[in-house]
Design a protein around this motif. Structure first.
Motif, PDB file in Angstrom:
ATOM      1  N   VAL A 182       4.914  34.437 108.824  1.00  0.00           N
ATOM      2  CA  VAL A 182       5.788  35.302 107.919  1.00  0.00           C
ATOM      3  C   VAL A 182       6.171  36.780 108.553  1.00  0.00           C
ATOM      4  O   VAL A 182       6.903  37.440 107.738  1.00  0.00           O
ATOM      5  CB  VAL A 182       5.005  35.257 106.545  1.00  0.00           C
ATOM      6  N   LYS A 221       6.202  37.487 101.129  1.00  0.00           N
ATOM      7  CA  LYS A 221       6.275  36.526 102.072  1.00  0.00           C
ATOM      8  C   LYS A 221       5.156  35.670 102.289  1.00  0.00           C
ATOM      9  O   LYS A 221       5.359  34.481 102.534  1.00  0.00           O
ATOM     10  CB  LYS A 221       6.566  37.161 103.394  1.00  0.00           C
ATOM     11  N   GLY A 222       3.972  36.213 102.108  1.00  0.00           N
ATOM     12  CA  GLY A 222       2.720  35.441 102.179  1.00  0.00           C
ATOM     13  C   GLY A 222       1.771  36.541 102.382  1.00  0.00           C
ATOM     14  O   GLY A 222       1.787  37.528 102.245  1.00  0.00           O
ATOM     15  N   TYR A 240      -2.148  32.211 102.565  1.00  0.00           N
ATOM     16  CA  TYR A 240      -1.289  31.495 101.552  1.00  0.00           C
ATOM     17  C   TYR A 240       0.076  32.072 101.378  1.00  0.00           C
ATOM     18  O   TYR A 240       0.423  33.025 101.967  1.00  0.00           O
ATOM     19  CB  TYR A 240      -1.864  32.171 100.194  1.00  0.00           C
ATOM     20  N   ASP A 241       1.108  30.800 101.113  1.00  0.00           N
ATOM     21  CA  ASP A 241       2.456  31.305 101.627  1.00  0.00           C
ATOM     22  C   ASP A 241       2.861  32.080 100.081  1.00  0.00           C
ATOM     23  O   ASP A 241       2.145  32.259  99.385  1.00  0.00           O
ATOM     24  CB  ASP A 241       3.110  29.967 101.469  1.00  0.00           C
ATOM     25  N   ALA A 242       4.222  32.167 100.207  1.00  0.00           N
ATOM     26  CA  ALA A 242       4.736  33.004  98.904  1.00  0.00           C
ATOM     27  C   ALA A 242       4.462  32.355  97.468  1.00  0.00           C
ATOM     28  O   ALA A 242       4.056  33.041  96.695  1.00  0.00           O
ATOM     29  CB  ALA A 242       6.301  33.359  99.135  1.00  0.00           C
ATOM     30  N   LYS A 243       4.566  31.132  97.537  1.00  0.00           N
ATOM     31  CA  LYS A 243       4.249  30.300  96.314  1.00  0.00           C
ATOM     32  C   LYS A 243       3.030  30.330  95.667  1.00  0.00           C
ATOM     33  O   LYS A 243       2.622  30.685  94.448  1.00  0.00           O
ATOM     34  CB  LYS A 243       4.801  28.819  96.193  1.00  0.00           C
TER      35      LYS A 243
END
Length: 164
Positions: A74, A108-109, A117-120
């Motif tokens: 990211v 972004k993460g 962990y990613d953005a979601k």
């Protein structure tokens, strides 16, 4: 002086920032105004969170060999990093809340307690209340039955006193 010698203090600063950190959240700050940036920095500082803008390559060098190395994918484009050494969810919570007012701010993460962990996923983490709030809820749920039990005993005692 060589370029490496100029960059070494910055890499050391980032390493020191990440050392012992619970959480590091990476954001894209493009498009936010100076006033918004100032407000965001104030909010993060009040929560004890370090927020800095660094070059992606510097962050990569500093994070090498740590849990924060997972941030690599990211680290593209303009990047700011929010780091907390005390509250694992605070950076995500504050940044997500602020992003509602300033949609240009994009998470972004991040790495929370050693896991990337990613953005979601960071959005879901941002909904977790602070440690203090969770402890307060726990204490309240423990106290509630005790308080109710004490009321029942008092009513029984008052009832027996009235019959005598």
């Amino acid at each position: 002086m060589a370029k490496v010698e100029l960059k070494q203090p910055i890499v050391s600063e980032i390493k020191e920032l990440l050392e012992g950190a619970e959480t590091a959240v990476v954001v894209d700050y493009r498009g936010i105004t100076v006033a918004q940036d100032t407000e965001l920095r104030k909010n993060l500082r009040e929560a004890g969170i370090s927020y800095k803008v660094y070059k992606n390559t510097m962050i990569r060098f500093a994070a090498k060999g740590t849990d924060f190395e997972a941030l690599g994918p990211v680290l593209e484009g303009p990047t700011a990093i929010a780091v907390s050494k005390t509250d694992a969810t605070a950076p995500a919570r504050i940044l997500a809340e602020f992003a509602k007012k300033a949609p240009a701010l994009e998470i972004k993460g991040g790495v929370v307690e050693g896991v990337f962990y990613d953005a979601k996923a960071m959005e879901k983490i941002s909904s977790i209340p602070s440690r203090e709030i969770l402890l307060g809820k726990l204490l309240g749920s423990i106290q509630s039955p005790i308080t109710n039990f004490a009321r029942v005993l008092k009513q029984i005692a008052d009832g027996q006193g009235a019959e005598a």
